[in-house]
Design a protein around this motif. Structure first.
Motif, PDB file in Angstrom:
ATOM      1  N   ASN A  27       0.839  -1.196   0.000  1.00 22.76           N
ATOM      2  CA  ASN A  27       0.000   0.000   0.000  1.00 22.76           C
ATOM      3  C   ASN A  27       0.877   1.250   0.000  1.00 22.76           C
ATOM      4  OD1 ASN A  27      -1.799   2.115   0.609  1.00 22.76           O
ATOM      5  ND2 ASN A  27      -3.169   0.710   1.675  1.00 22.76           N
ATOM      6  N   GLU A  28       0.988   1.881  -1.159  1.00 17.80           N
ATOM      7  CA  GLU A  28       1.842   3.075  -1.309  1.00 17.80           C
ATOM      8  C   GLU A  28       1.115   4.370  -0.965  1.00 17.80           C
ATOM      9  OE1 GLU A  28       3.428   2.894  -5.248  1.00 17.80           O
ATOM     10  OE2 GLU A  28       4.571   1.069  -4.838  1.00 17.80           O
ATOM     11  N   VAL A  29      -0.186   4.325  -0.798  1.00 16.10           N
ATOM     12  CA  VAL A  29      -0.962   5.533  -0.518  1.00 16.10           C
ATOM     13  C   VAL A  29      -1.047   5.783   0.994  1.00 16.10           C
ATOM     14  CG1 VAL A  29      -3.199   6.664  -0.842  1.00 16.10           C
ATOM     15  CG2 VAL A  29      -2.263   5.216  -2.649  1.00 16.10           C
ATOM     16  N   ALA A  30      -0.989   4.736   1.784  1.00 16.21           N
ATOM     17  CA  ALA A  30      -1.101   4.873   3.242  1.00 16.21           C
ATOM     18  C   ALA A  30       0.142   5.560   3.797  1.00 16.21           C
ATOM     19  CB  ALA A  30      -1.262   3.500   3.882  1.00 16.21           C
ATOM     20  N   PHE A  31      -0.084   6.508   4.703  1.00 19.33           N
ATOM     21  CA  PHE A  31       1.053   7.155   5.356  1.00 19.33           C
ATOM     22  C   PHE A  31       1.378   6.511   6.694  1.00 19.33           C
ATOM     23  CE2 PHE A  31      -2.668   9.885   6.094  1.00 19.33           C
ATOM     24  CZ  PHE A  31      -2.728   9.887   7.470  1.00 19.33           C
ATOM     25  N   GLU A  32       0.476   5.668   7.174  1.00 17.38           N
ATOM     26  CA  GLU A  32       0.736   4.853   8.355  1.00 17.38           C
ATOM     27  C   GLU A  32       0.039   3.515   8.130  1.00 17.38           C
ATOM     28  OE1 GLU A  32       0.118   4.845  13.204  1.00 17.38           O
ATOM     29  OE2 GLU A  32      -0.276   6.685  12.085  1.00 17.38           O
ATOM     30  N   LYS A  33       0.747   2.425   8.459  1.00 14.54           N
ATOM     31  CA  LYS A  33       0.215   1.077   8.222  1.00 14.54           C
ATOM     32  C   LYS A  33       0.179   0.317   9.536  1.00 14.54           C
ATOM     33  CE  LYS A  33       2.414   1.316   3.744  1.00 14.54           C
ATOM     34  NZ  LYS A  33       3.407   0.758   2.829  1.00 14.54           N
ATOM     35  N   ILE A  34      -1.006  -0.198   9.861  1.00 13.75           N
ATOM     36  CA  ILE A  34      -1.187  -0.905  11.124  1.00 13.75           C
ATOM     37  C   ILE A  34      -1.749  -2.289  10.836  1.00 13.75           C
ATOM     38  CG2 ILE A  34      -2.435  -0.937  13.319  1.00 13.75           C
ATOM     39  CD1 ILE A  34      -2.373   2.155  13.147  1.00 13.75           C
ATOM     40  N   GLU A  35      -1.004  -3.306  11.272  1.00 12.42           N
ATOM     41  CA  GLU A  35      -1.513  -4.661  11.153  1.00 12.42           C
ATOM     42  C   GLU A  35      -2.468  -4.880  12.315  1.00 12.42           C
ATOM     43  OE1 GLU A  35      -0.015  -9.296  11.103  1.00 12.42           O
ATOM     44  OE2 GLU A  35       1.482  -7.697  11.048  1.00 12.42           O
ATOM     45  N   GLY A  36      -3.716  -5.190  12.005  1.00 15.77           N
ATOM     46  CA  GLY A  36      -4.709  -5.372  13.048  1.00 15.77           C
ATOM     47  C   GLY A  36      -5.985  -5.965  12.498  1.00 15.77           C
TER      48      GLY A  36
END
Length: 135
Positions: A27-36
């Motif tokens: 995901n190149e659009v997300a500025f923060e990535k959270i696995e959940g």
């Protein structure tokens, strides 16, 4: 924006949450990535977001009531939840994972029962639910 079940793509710059770390890496659009797991309590404080998007996600959620309540909890007072679903059904390769298969009216009723005002628009083969928490 919080993008629920974002996977490999967010349509707008977002905090992306998804159960798959592999998908989030793409995901190149997300500025923060959270696995959940969006089926659990969302790992955010109350009123953290002014918008939430859920694109082609709600068909796969077991406990819609819990997720909608969590959306209300993390949305700011004037926030908006946008849910996008297919109006023509799910492709056969995804059908085996589908939990919910409702028509427009049923989706609207479920969302409203959890304390949202809902506007529904149909554009081509897509349903757009714009949801604002009631006071």
């Amino acid at each position: 924006n919080l993008d629920l079940g974002a996977g490999a793509y967010s349509y707008i710059p977002s905090v992306a949450i998804d159960i798959s770390s592999k998908m989030l890496q793409l995901n190149e659009v997300a500025f923060e990535k959270i696995e959940g797991d969006i089926e659990q309590t969302l790992p955010f404080n109350e009123k953290s977001f002014n918008s939430i998007t859920a694109v082609f996600v709600f068909n796969y959620v077991q406990n819609l009531k819990n997720l909608l309540n969590e959306c209300k909890r993390v949305l700011q007072d004037n926030g908006v939840l946008v849910i996008v679903l297919s109006n023509i059904g799910i492709h056969s390769r995804h059908k085996k994972h589908q939990i919910n298969d409702f028509d427009k009216s049923c989706w609207q009723k479920i969302i409203e029962q959890q304390g949202f005002r809902v506007e529904v628009k149909i554009d081509k083969d897509l349903l757009f639910f714009t949801c604002k928490p009631t006071k």
